[in-house]
Write a protein that holds these residues in place. Structure first.
Motif, PDB file in Angstrom:
ATOM      1  N   UNK A   1       0.792  -1.227   0.000  1.00 21.58           N
ATOM      2  CA  UNK A   1       0.000   0.000   0.000  1.00 21.58           C
ATOM      3  C   UNK A   1       0.819   1.268   0.000  1.00 21.58           C
ATOM      4  N   UNK A   2       2.077   1.176   0.405  1.00 25.42           N
ATOM      5  CA  UNK A   2       2.881   2.381   0.548  1.00 25.42           C
ATOM      6  C   UNK A   2       4.188   2.250  -0.239  1.00 25.42           C
TER       7      UNK A   2
ATOM      8  N   UNK B   1       5.172  -0.034  -2.816  1.00 25.33           N
ATOM      9  CA  UNK B   1       5.072  -0.167  -4.276  1.00 25.33           C
ATOM     10  C   UNK B   1       4.660   1.146  -4.951  1.00 25.33           C
ATOM     11  N   UNK B   2       3.597   1.818  -4.466  1.00 25.40           N
ATOM     12  CA  UNK B   2       3.229   3.076  -5.145  1.00 25.40           C
ATOM     13  C   UNK B   2       4.359   4.102  -5.147  1.00 25.40           C
ATOM     14  N   UNK B   3       5.090   4.205  -4.033  1.00 29.21           N
ATOM     15  CA  UNK B   3       6.160   5.205  -3.961  1.00 29.21           C
ATOM     16  C   UNK B   3       7.303   4.843  -4.905  1.00 29.21           C
TER      17      UNK B   3
ATOM     18  N   UNK C   1       7.126   2.944  -7.534  1.00 24.55           N
ATOM     19  CA  UNK C   1       6.638   3.073  -8.910  1.00 24.55           C
ATOM     20  C   UNK C   1       6.667   4.527  -9.354  1.00 24.55           C
ATOM     21  N   UNK C   2       6.254   5.425  -8.445  1.00 25.87           N
ATOM     22  CA  UNK C   2       6.226   6.844  -8.782  1.00 25.87           C
ATOM     23  C   UNK C   2       7.621   7.359  -9.118  1.00 25.87           C
TER      24      UNK C   2
ATOM     25  N   UNK D   1       5.129  14.556  -8.804  1.00 28.33           N
ATOM     26  CA  UNK D   1       4.985  13.838  -7.536  1.00 28.33           C
ATOM     27  C   UNK D   1       6.324  13.674  -6.846  1.00 28.33           C
TER      28      UNK D   1
ATOM     29  N   UNK E   1       7.562  14.967  -3.203  1.00 24.52           N
ATOM     30  CA  UNK E   1       8.169  14.081  -2.201  1.00 24.52           C
ATOM     31  C   UNK E   1       9.478  14.658  -1.683  1.00 24.52           C
TER      32      UNK E   1
END
Lengths: 271, 247
Positions: free
Chosen positions: A11-12, A14-16, A18-19, A245, A249
């Motif tokens: 939830x945290x 993989x998305x980060x 990937x981004x 994004x 970050x």
């Protein structure tokens, strides 16, 4: 423990990851730094500048006002008043989001109640360049939840100012001004800065309020990311949103590192 | 002080006044009454409720065992878990949803419950802190050892001993999660699901009075939920004070 770590990774993590990865890819998947180049120039750079300026306004002004208000509340004699304001700040600090945006449109929109009142005494905020749907309007709305947030954050620090210090200072003949100059302000400063950094992060990352107020036309980085996700992109710039994004970050990571540093200083005096 | 009071109260007054007005400017409850039958509202409300239920259950199933386990067995990983549960504050919803939409396979993205899955992540800072404080206020180790030495299984210990003692913390964690799900706009709107907040924004072109009335109800709801937490916290701190007094 394993389910927790798996959940957080999915939830945290993989998305980060990937981004960050997508920020350095073309739409076809080739490695590139073009996206980074694009977001550090032109309209996207303006977005970052606006976002940072908005976050600075919405952290410095409520930051300073919050300290004075919290001090006034802290030193007031009324016990009930103190408890009431503590509860109210806890609730108001959570009042962000779209609901607040619409309440403010009802109050300060072109036909809002306060606007009508101000017009009645011949002050028209809209003829002085103010509009709830633009930059300063958004800042005005942010103040509504940032100020109580600052009061919540700073009250423990104010409670940590021991009366004994003040008595010691006045026993040695220090005036009130000298007490604040040499004791109060230096002790409080790290906590105040820490609070402001938190406010900065929260204003910088906020999307919902600004999106609901401005309908996505204002050049702020979160709004630009939103437009990108809604499919409003120029061919060849499909992955620019990810670079935006990544930029956010980086700014937030710097903010949090600074926050960690001032917090360590703050905890030296205030236990 | 007075100015600050005015700044905080006037918008609420304006919102309330506008919500309780008809188009002619007279006092009326028409906007409030019109919400349930407004175009699209009931679907949005059902979706929000389903998401809220799934999120709360999922968050508790994940975080209650994790927090108990950290307290009992792995105090050393506590710092790591604490750090991880702060991350959703540093990585804001807009970034998270962007990463998710960019990386997850299509069949997951087509389900609304993806939002529940992500809301659990967003709620983690509040849920963990609330449960952590609750567990810190009871003598967990002694309770568990007593129950285990009396022959209770782990499931029995959890259900009959730990959870009843943890009730205020559990409730406040659930209420915080609920408030978060019901007010969340960023992720839902970008994932193209019409939850109640998204409906409010989409509906604003149709009728301003109804929009403001719905927002006002949302704010009042948040107020009630959060005041509930404050009173729960008070009852919990009274309990832990009592405990400290007897030992």
């Amino acid at each position: 423990m394993t389910p927790f770590f798996v959940y957080v990774f999915l939830g945290l993590g993989i998305p980060t990851i990937a981004l960050v990865n997508l920020a350095f890819r073309t739409h076809a998947g080739k490695l590139t730094t073009k996206n980074i180049h694009l977001v550090t120039h032109g309209v996207f750079l303006t977005g970052f500048e606006n976002s940072i300026r908005l976050a600075l306004i919405s952290s410095i002004i409520p930051g300073i006002l919050g300290v004075f208000l919290a001090y006034a509340v802290h030193t007031s004699r009324s016990n009930i008043g103190r408890r009431l304001i503590a509860t109210a700040s806890g609730v108001l600090a959570n009042f962000g989001g779209i609901n607040l945006a619409f309440i403010f449109i009802a109050a300060l929109g072109a036909q809002g109640l306060l606007t009508v009142w101000l017009n009645a005494i011949h002050v028209n905020p809209y003829s002085h360049g103010f509009s709830i749907y633009t930059y300063y309007g958004v800042a005005t709305v942010y103040l509504y939840f940032q100020l109580p947030l600052m009061m919540l954050v700073i009250t423990p620090a104010l409670a940590g100012l021991r009366p004994a210090w003040r008595e010691a200072a006045s026993n040695m003949g220090a005036s009130s001004w000298r007490y604040w100059r040499h004791v109060g302000v230096p002790v409080l400063m790290p906590s105040v800065l820490g609070g402001m950094l938190l406010l900065f992060g929260s204003a910088f990352a906020a999307y919902a309020t600004a999106a609901a107020l401005t309908g996505g036309i204002i050049a702020l980085t979160p709004i630009q990311i939103g437009n990108f996700l809604n499919g409003n992109v120029i061919a060849g710039q499909e992955n620019v949103g990810y670079a935006l994004g990544l930029g956010m970050l980086v700014v937030l990571a710097i903010t949090m590192i600074l926050y960690g540093m001032v917090r360590r200083r703050a905890s030296k005096w205030l236990q | 002080m007075l100015l600050a009071g005015a700044y905080f109260l006037l918008p609420l007054y304006a919102g309330l006044k506008f919500a309780l007005q008809n188009d002619a400017g007279h006092f009326s409850f028409f906007a409030v009454k019109a919400i349930p039958s407004a175009q699209g509202f009931s679907a949005a409300f059902t979706l929000s409720m389903k998401l809220a239920l799934v999120t709360v259950v999922l968050a508790m199933l994940l975080m209650v065992p994790t927090t108990i386990y950290v307290h009992l067995r792995l105090p050393r990983v506590r710092r790591i878990v604490e750090f991880i549960t702060i991350l959703p504050i540093v990585i804001p919803p807009i970034i998270l949803i962007e990463g998710v939409l960019g990386s997850y396979p299509g069949w997951i993205k087509s389900s609304p419950y993806l939002l529940s899955f992500l809301y659990v992540v967003l709620a983690m800072p509040f849920v963990y802190r609330s449960l952590d404080a609750g567990l810190g206020a009871i003598d967990l180790k002694t309770l568990v050892e007593a129950s285990r030495s009396l022959g209770g299984s782990w499931a029995q210990t959890l259900r009959r001993v730990i959870l009843p003692n943890l009730r205020p913390a559990l409730l406040s964690a659930m209420v915080l999660t609920l408030a978060l799900v019901l007010g969340e706009y960023t992720m839902a709107s970008l994932d193209l699901w019409e939850t109640v907040p998204v409906w409010i924004v989409n509906f604003q072109q149709s009728d301003g009075h109804i929009t403001v009335a719905a927002s006002m109800i949302g704010l009042i709801g948040t107020w009630v939920l959060l005041t509930l937490i404050v009173s729960l916290d008070r009852s919990q701190s009274r309990r832990s004070r009592r405990k400290a007094g007897t030992t």
